[in-house]
Design a protein around this motif. Structure first.
Motif, PDB file in Angstrom:
ATOM      1  N   ASP A 252       0.829  -1.212   0.000  1.00 58.92           N
ATOM      2  CA  ASP A 252       0.000   0.000   0.000  1.00 58.92           C
ATOM      3  C   ASP A 252       0.860   1.258   0.000  1.00 58.92           C
ATOM      4  O   ASP A 252       0.534   2.269   0.627  1.00 58.92           O
ATOM      5  N   GLY A 253       2.007   1.159  -0.695  1.00 63.64           N
ATOM      6  CA  GLY A 253       2.885   2.306  -0.840  1.00 63.64           C
ATOM      7  C   GLY A 253       3.757   2.600   0.362  1.00 63.64           C
ATOM      8  O   GLY A 253       4.509   3.584   0.356  1.00 63.64           O
ATOM      9  N   LYS A 254       3.681   1.769   1.404  1.00 69.18           N
ATOM     10  CA  LYS A 254       4.463   2.018   2.625  1.00 69.18           C
ATOM     11  C   LYS A 254       5.489   0.913   2.829  1.00 69.18           C
ATOM     12  O   LYS A 254       5.221  -0.251   2.511  1.00 69.18           O
ATOM     13  N   PRO A 255       6.672   1.243   3.367  1.00 70.35           N
ATOM     14  CA  PRO A 255       7.670   0.198   3.647  1.00 70.35           C
ATOM     15  C   PRO A 255       7.097  -0.848   4.605  1.00 70.35           C
ATOM     16  O   PRO A 255       6.405  -0.503   5.566  1.00 70.35           O
ATOM     17  N   ALA A 256       7.380  -2.101   4.327  1.00 70.94           N
ATOM     18  CA  ALA A 256       6.882  -3.202   5.152  1.00 70.94           C
ATOM     19  C   ALA A 256       8.062  -3.839   5.883  1.00 70.94           C
ATOM     20  O   ALA A 256       8.921  -4.457   5.265  1.00 70.94           O
ATOM     21  N   ILE A 257       8.093  -3.665   7.190  1.00 71.31           N
ATOM     22  CA  ILE A 257       9.121  -4.294   8.022  1.00 71.31           C
ATOM     23  C   ILE A 257       8.396  -5.266   8.953  1.00 71.31           C
ATOM     24  O   ILE A 257       7.667  -4.851   9.857  1.00 71.31           O
ATOM     25  N   ASP A 258       8.571  -6.544   8.719  1.00 70.48           N
ATOM     26  CA  ASP A 258       7.859  -7.549   9.495  1.00 70.48           C
ATOM     27  C   ASP A 258       8.566  -7.824  10.809  1.00 70.48           C
ATOM     28  O   ASP A 258       9.785  -7.681  10.934  1.00 70.48           O
TER      29      ASP A 258
END
Length: 313
Positions: A252-258
Motif C-alpha cells: 500500500d505504498g508504505k515500507p513493510a518491516i515484518d
C-alpha cells in the motif's frame, strides 16, 4: 519463518547454531530434513500428556502447570534460522535457544521441540499438541485473532538470492518487475504480496529457501525472494549464487518491516506476560542479540516494537 502480512505464511528461516558451530551446508540441510520427519513422528507418539487449559478469564494457569511438569513443548516449523536439525541431529535455532533461556528463568527446566508444518502451528497450538509456538512467526492482525503473541524478538526485511555478480542488477521488487526477471519465493511467504505490489506478474512458489537456492544456481529462476537472514545464510558456501543487501518491500505504498514473536493460546496471557518480562530483560542487557547472532541475526534485526502495535494493523 516467519510470517505474511495478508495470509498465514511459513516462516522462513535460514541458518546456524550457537551451540553447534558454523552454518550448515546444503547436504546437511537435506539430511536434517529427513531427521526432522523422524523427530516429528517421535514427538507425536511420545505419549507426553497434553496440558489442557480453559478460558476462565483469569489469564490461564499454564505457567504453573509447566513448572510442575518441568517441561514445555515448543512447536517449531523445522526451518532455519528459527528451528532446525543441527549437525549433531539435535534441534537448534534461534527460537529453541531463546525459549530455553527464558523458560529456565521461569522455572521450567526442559524445552521439548515439537516439529510440524508451519501451516499447522496455530492449529496444533490450539489443539493442545504443544504449549508455545517458537517459529519466528510474523505478527499480523489475522493471527492475533487466533493466538496471543509475545513482543517480537526480531524485525526483518526481505533479501534476494541471485546468480553470482547479480547480472540483472536486482536490488528491489520494482527492479524485478521492470526487467521481467523470473522470480520465485516460498509457499505462503510474505514476498508473494510484496512482488505483486511492485507489479511482478508471475511468481513461482517453491518449498523453501534451499529449493530457491538450487533454482537460482541451475538458472531456472533469476531471483529467489525471502527474509534477509534466511537468504543470506543459505547463500554462504555457494559458488554460483549470492545474497543481495537487504531489500525494503512495500505494501500500500508504505515500507513493510515484518516482526516475529512467540505465540501462546489465547487464554494464557499470564504465561505470555511472564515470557515478555524475561524477553525485555534480554533486550535491555543485549543478551538477546548475542543469543541470536550465531544464527545470522544482526543489530539491524533487533526491535522494540510491541506486539499490540502489529495486532491492531
Amino acid at each position: 519463518m516467519n510470517h505474511e502480512p495478508r495470509q498465514p505464511r511459513r516462516p522462513e528461516r535460514s541458518e546456524p547454531s550457537a551451540a553447534h558451530g558454523p552454518r550448515i551446508g546444503r547436504r546437511s540441510l537435506l539430511a536434517g530434513a529427513a531427521a526432522l520427519g523422524t523427530l516429528a513422528a517421535a514427538g507425536a507418539t511420545s505419549g507426553c500428556s497434553r496440558v489442557a487449559t480453559a478460558d476462565a478469564g483469569d489469564g490461564g494457569r499454564l505457567l504453573e502447570q509447566l513448572r510442575a511438569k518441568g517441561t514445555v513443548r515448543l512447536g517449531l516449523a523445522g526451518e532455519q534460522p528459527f528451528g532446525y536439525i543441527g549437525r549433531d541431529g539435535e534441534m537448534t535455532g534461534s527460537s529453541p535457544v531463546i525459549a530455553r533461556r527464558i523458560f529456565r528463568e521461569l522455572g521450567v527446566a526442559e524445552v521439548q521441540p515439537f516439529p510440524t508444518e508451519f501451516g499447522s502451528l496455530i492449529t496444533g497450538l490450539n489443539a493442545l499438541q504443544f504449549d508455545v509456538v517458537g517459529a519466528g512467526m510474523f505478527i499480523t492482525p489475522a493471527r492475533c485473532e487466533q493466538v496471543v503473541f509475545s513482543d517480537p524478538e526480531y524485525q526483518m526485511l526481505s533479501g534476494f538470492l541471485v546468480p553470482k555478480g547479480n547480472p540483472k542488477k536486482l536490488r528491489s521488487f520494482a527492479d524485478v518487475a521492470e526487467t521481467g526477471a523470473r522470480l520465485a519465493t516460498g509457499v505462503g511467504y510474505a514476498e508473494i504480496d510484496y512482488a505483486r505490489e511492485a507489479g511482478v506478474k508471475d511468481v513461482v512458489t517453491l518449498p523453501d529457501q534451499l529449493a530457491g537456492l538450487l533454482a537460482v544456481e541451475q538458472g531456472r529462476v533469476d531471483v529467489f525472494a525471502g527474509t534477509a537472514v534466511a537468504v543470506r545464510n543459505v547463500a554462504e558456501g555457494s559458488s554460483r549464487a549470492e545474497a543481495t543487501p537487504e531489500v525494503t518491500p512495500y505494501l500500500d505504498g508504505k515500507p513493510a518491516i515484518d516482526v516475529g514473536g512467540f505465540a501462546f493460546r489465547s487464554p494464557e496471557t499470564r504465561l505470555r506476560d511472564a515470557f515478555n518480562r524475561e524477553l525485555h530483560k534480554l533486550k535491555r542487557s543485549g543478551e538477546l542479540l548475542e543469543l541470536m547472532r550465531p544464527f545470522g541475526f544482526r543489530e539491524a534485526q533487533m526491535t522494540n516494537v510491541r506486539a499490540r502495535e502489529r495486532c491492531t494493523g
